[in-house]
Scaffold this active site. Sequence first.
Site, PDB file in Angstrom:
ATOM      1  N   LYS A 186      71.664 -93.008  -6.759  1.00 53.54           N
ATOM      2  CA  LYS A 186      71.767 -92.467  -5.555  1.00 53.54           C
ATOM      3  C   LYS A 186      72.809 -92.248  -4.937  1.00 53.54           C
ATOM      4  CE  LYS A 186      67.849 -89.848  -7.168  1.00 53.54           C
ATOM      5  NZ  LYS A 186      67.630 -90.571  -8.144  1.00 53.54           N
TER       6      LYS A 186
HETATM    7  C1  LIG Z   1      65.384 -84.732  -8.346  1.00 50.20           C
HETATM    8  C2  LIG Z   1      64.127 -86.381  -7.800  1.00 50.20           C
HETATM    9  N1  LIG Z   1      63.000 -86.707  -7.511  1.00 50.20           N
HETATM   10  C3  LIG Z   1      62.484 -87.661  -7.209  1.00 50.20           C
HETATM   11  C4  LIG Z   1      63.119 -89.308  -7.536  1.00 50.20           C
HETATM   12  C5  LIG Z   1      62.329 -90.178  -7.368  1.00 50.20           C
HETATM   13  O1  LIG Z   1      63.081 -90.942  -6.873  1.00 50.20           O
HETATM   14  P1  LIG Z   1      62.921 -92.153  -6.384  1.00 50.20           P
HETATM   15  O2  LIG Z   1      63.623 -92.469  -7.596  1.00 50.20           O
HETATM   16  O3  LIG Z   1      63.690 -92.913  -5.693  1.00 50.20           O
HETATM   17  O4  LIG Z   1      61.509 -92.782  -6.820  1.00 50.20           O
HETATM   18  C6  LIG Z   1      64.480 -89.091  -8.527  1.00 50.20           C
HETATM   19  C7  LIG Z   1      65.120 -90.273  -9.351  1.00 50.20           C
HETATM   20  O5  LIG Z   1      65.606 -89.733  -9.696  1.00 50.20           O
HETATM   21  C8  LIG Z   1      64.749 -87.682  -8.882  1.00 50.20           C
HETATM   22  O6  LIG Z   1      66.192 -87.815  -9.255  1.00 50.20           O
END
Ligand SMILES: Cc1ncc(COP(=O)(O)O)c(C=O)c1O
Length: 399
Positions: A186
């Site tokens: 990210k």
């Molecule tokens: C739109 C979206 N929501 C939720 C997540 C989940 O995040 P994490 O990987 O930190 O659990 C991501 C991760 O890529 C995402 O792109």
Amino acid sequence: MPGFELFGDAEKKEVLDVLDSGILMRYGFDSLRNGHYKAKDLESEINKRFNVKYSQLTSSGTSAITMALAVSGIGSGDEVIIPSFTFVASFEAIIMIGAVPVVVDIDESLTLDIESVENAITDKTKAIMPVHMCGSMADMDALKRISNKYSLILIEDACQAIGGTYKGKPLGTIGDLGCFSFDFVKTITCGEGGVVVTNNKEFALKLDNFSDHGHDHIGSDRGAELHPYIGYNFRISELNAAVGLAQFRRIDEFLNIQKLNYTIIKNNLEGIKNITFRNIPSGGIESYSFLNFFLEDIAIAREVIKSFALSGIDSCFHYFDNNWHYIRNWNHLKQIKSLYPLSDDLNKGLSNLKDKDFSKSDNFIGRNISCLIKLSWSKEEVNRRAKVMENCIKNVINS
Ligand SMILES: Cc1ncc(COP(=O)(O)O)c(C=O)c1O
């Protein structure tokens, strides 16, 4: 995206602070931690930057969404509306708390189609969860209007959109709760981590308690703390928070690079006949984490993506054929491949997905190509890339 490309001295310094004290946990050990509270500091910087009253760091974006749902009182048998184009975390979090993900179409904004949202509302609907995919948003005014009309909770998944705004407000701060991911890829990374932001005091208290086994965090003896309700462990570690703290302080640096690189590529592609760009709702400003455009049809999009790969253009995605982000290939969800038994409500709700018509979404995702904007590209590299992309698209269209 992603912030790790520019790791430097600031990140190292924050991590070394934590290692020097030896205290890797965010709570307790006050006399040993040399005054370092990286998670707490990051939360207050997030509050300041996003002009929100409360934020709660978590172990991931997925746990941020799970917590946002849980503290809203959403659970067994309740329905939560999500878009057909999202990351699997959306439905995973909903299923984890026993609720039913109701997947609806997207429109040319690549986010929730407003008419489909309203049509999906039943007496079991408890929340709408817009996902600001690839850095841009749905028509948030319309979603607020619908949530108010039907007394629904509005939870924004802004995991891919840190830095984007809508009518002057940061994405993630428009609904009742907003979720961000700080995972490794990210714009701002903690390695692994996430945050929930809110202006609601009751939600904030529950987030604080729920993320740490229900601890009430009152007093200075962790062993003597009370547990007002059942929680879970969604804590972030101080090491992860330390990385995030250094990265978050660089947010403007990263967003400026993202916008510059995005603009160079977009300007190059804009002149090509027969390509269009995703619709940004009026009043919205993207985070510029991805550049999204539409070709005339799926066949052309497939040829362009092939041509990009052959020409060394990485990090561009045709989500129609990708199994992470679009309903078409979520066979494990459609076939309800759960490791543990699910409730009757959930089984029934999920069984509807197999045969649901997503032709409206297919039309947009099938023609869409989504290109990640990196931070580490040199100016020459972006210019070269933009030219190669332009040539690939023109060659396919004219062939
Ligand atoms: C739109 C979206 N929501 C939720 C997540 C989940 O995040 P994490 O990987 O930190 O659990 C991501 C991760 O890529 C995402 O792109």
